[in-house]
Structure formats: C-alpha cells, structure tokens
Design an enzyme around this catalytic site. Structure first.
Site, PDB file in Angstrom:
ATOM      1  N   GLU A  11       3.000  -2.486  -2.005  1.00  0.00           N
ATOM      2  CA  GLU A  11       2.123  -3.585  -1.416  1.00  0.00           C
ATOM      3  C   GLU A  11       2.890  -4.060  -0.249  1.00  0.00           C
ATOM      4  O   GLU A  11       3.876  -4.565  -0.445  1.00  0.00           O
ATOM      5  CB  GLU A  11       1.975  -4.466  -2.425  1.00  0.00           C
ATOM      6  CG  GLU A  11       1.210  -5.771  -2.043  1.00  0.00           C
ATOM      7  CD  GLU A  11       1.264  -7.186  -2.950  1.00  0.00           C
ATOM      8  OE1 GLU A  11       1.228  -8.296  -2.364  1.00  0.00           O
ATOM      9  OE2 GLU A  11       1.503  -6.714  -4.167  1.00  0.00           O
TER      10      GLU A  11
ATOM     11  N   ARG B 256       2.388 -10.869   5.722  1.00  0.00           N
ATOM     12  CA  ARG B 256       3.315 -11.976   6.264  1.00  0.00           C
ATOM     13  C   ARG B 256       3.939 -12.001   7.590  1.00  0.00           C
ATOM     14  O   ARG B 256       4.456 -12.978   7.958  1.00  0.00           O
ATOM     15  CB  ARG B 256       4.168 -12.399   4.826  1.00  0.00           C
ATOM     16  CG  ARG B 256       3.668 -12.615   3.566  1.00  0.00           C
ATOM     17  CD  ARG B 256       4.674 -12.924   2.530  1.00  0.00           C
ATOM     18  NE  ARG B 256       3.871 -13.054   1.373  1.00  0.00           N
ATOM     19  CZ  ARG B 256       4.659 -13.241   0.081  1.00  0.00           C
ATOM     20  NH1 ARG B 256       6.155 -13.414   0.215  1.00  0.00           N
ATOM     21  NH2 ARG B 256       4.004 -13.202  -1.070  1.00  0.00           N
TER      22      ARG B 256
ATOM     23  N   THR C  61      -1.113 -10.507   0.162  1.00  0.00           N
ATOM     24  CA  THR C  61      -1.434 -11.787   0.805  1.00  0.00           C
ATOM     25  C   THR C  61      -2.871 -11.689   1.460  1.00  0.00           C
ATOM     26  O   THR C  61      -3.043 -12.054   2.510  1.00  0.00           O
ATOM     27  CB  THR C  61      -0.213 -11.952   1.811  1.00  0.00           C
ATOM     28  OG1 THR C  61       0.753 -11.753   1.181  1.00  0.00           O
ATOM     29  CG2 THR C  61      -0.300 -13.605   1.942  1.00  0.00           C
TER      30      THR C  61
ATOM     31  N   LYS D  55      -3.876  -9.957 -10.811  1.00  0.00           N
ATOM     32  CA  LYS D  55      -2.470 -10.112 -10.417  1.00  0.00           C
ATOM     33  C   LYS D  55      -2.192 -11.661 -11.281  1.00  0.00           C
ATOM     34  O   LYS D  55      -2.977 -12.502 -11.086  1.00  0.00           O
ATOM     35  CB  LYS D  55      -2.314 -10.355  -9.067  1.00  0.00           C
ATOM     36  CG  LYS D  55      -1.049 -10.910  -8.628  1.00  0.00           C
ATOM     37  CD  LYS D  55      -1.053 -11.100  -6.955  1.00  0.00           C
ATOM     38  CE  LYS D  55       0.416 -11.433  -6.369  1.00  0.00           C
ATOM     39  NZ  LYS D  55       0.401 -11.330  -4.972  1.00  0.00           N
TER      40      LYS D  55
END
Length: 214
Positions: free
Chosen positions: A47, A51, A75, A135
């Site tokens: 993953e 960011r 994200t 998640k």
C-alpha cells in the site's frame, strides 16, 4: 468487475501475506527496488499512501516493473483519489474511513476498495453497503485487539486489516483473532532504510513479517 468480484479480489489481497506494508515514499526512484525487496521477502501486497507528491509515480513504476507485486493506494479520500489510483495501475485502494460519496464512486470505478471503520456503527454501515472486508483504523488508538475480538461475536461476517500503531511486536496479537486476515504496518519500510537504499534490510523485515502468520 462487479462489487462481488471486487470483494473477492480484496480478500485475495488480504490473504497474500500477514502484513500489508504501508509505505510513505518521498522519492519515486526508490519505488521499484523497494517493491522488489518486499516481494522477495514474501510480502507482495503493498500500500503506497497518497501522502507525498511521489506516490502516484511510485505506483505506476511498481505496477509496470515489479513482477509479483500487487500494488495499492492508501489514504484515498475522494473520487478523484480513487480514479487517480486506478489510472496509475493500482490493484486495490484503501481509505481511512468511508463517506457516502466515496462509496458511491467506488461503485462506478473498477478498483477494489478496502474502506476504513473505527466503530461498530461504521462497520455496520459498510456491511449494509455490501462490504465484508474492512480496514480497522486507527487500530491501537481505537481499541486495539480487544475491541476487534469483541466485534467477532456480533459481526461475524466481517474480516479486518487493522492498521495504525501496530508493530512487529504487537502484530501477532491481532493476527491471532478469527476476524483478522492481515495487518497493515509501516515498520517494513522505515524512512531511514528507504533514504539509504537499504533494500537488503527491507527484504529482511519483509521475511520476518511473512513469518508472522505461521
């Protein structure tokens, strides 16, 4: 790819290894050797978080050049993020939470989504939308392994990838739970090893992580 197919693909991704590395990458040139080290260590699902400015370029490079890697984007906060991840070649997407607008977009974009939940109500709302793989974030601040263990009774349909505050030392507490398929962790790709190009060190961390499920 319909919703059922996307759910099956998320399950396969979660079962590839006990840990999904959560990567914050500052230099896209590190993406390919990093991913090769992770795959060599037995951790193929990766993953890359949105960011940094280098994230999507890193995803494109891994998708194109690293055999055996299953690269995803983390994200993800919006339809634009989801579409950018899909166009970059991501195989899955991960969000810290879930909004109606994001879930609506996920119905239209053929990219499997692992949406985040931190409460039983959020998990139930996602279950109503047909999501069985979630998640759990932020895992440790939200209640840790004890909370997930408590959810196993009333929410037996759900399986989780807890992420947030988990380390190599504590991952086993989560992986021992019947409703946890894998954990997400940033300890496999620490910033100092990425900056130094210590691919052997990252491979060693991946090998240790791959053994956590044994």
């Amino acid at each position: 790819m319909n919703h059922a197919d996307r759910q099956q693909e998320i399950e396969r991704t979660m079962r590839r290894a006990p840990v999904i590395p959560v990567v914050v990458i500052e230099d896209a040139r590190a993406a390919v050797p990093m991913a090769r080290a992770l795959v060599a260590g037995g951790v193929p699902a990766i993953e890359v978080t949105l960011r940094t400015a280098a994230a999507l370029e890193a995803v494109r490079a891994i998708a194109a050049e690293v055999e055996g890697a299953v690269v995803g984007v983390g994200t993800v906060l919006s339809e634009a993020d989801l579409r950018a991840a899909y166009e970059a070649g991501a195989r899955f997407a991960v969000s810290p939470g879930a909004t109606s607008r994001l879930l609506d977009a996920a119905s239209d974009i053929p990219l499997p989504l692992l949406p985040g939940a931190a409460t039983a109500s959020e998990a139930m709302a996602l279950l109503e939308r047909g999501y069985r793989y979630l998640k759990f974030f932020p895992a440790v601040p939200a209640g840790g392994a004890k909370l997930l263990a408590a959810w196993a009774g009333p929410l037996p349909q759900l399986r989780f990838c807890p992420t947030g505050g988990i380390s190599a030392a504590t991952a086993g507490d989560f992986l021992a739970l019947p409703n946890v398929l894998c954990v997400g962790g940033s300890w496999l790709t620490p910033a100092d090893k990425l900056a130094a190009g210590d691919w052997a060190g990252i491979e060693a961390l991946a090998r240790a992580a791959a053994r956590l499920g044994a």
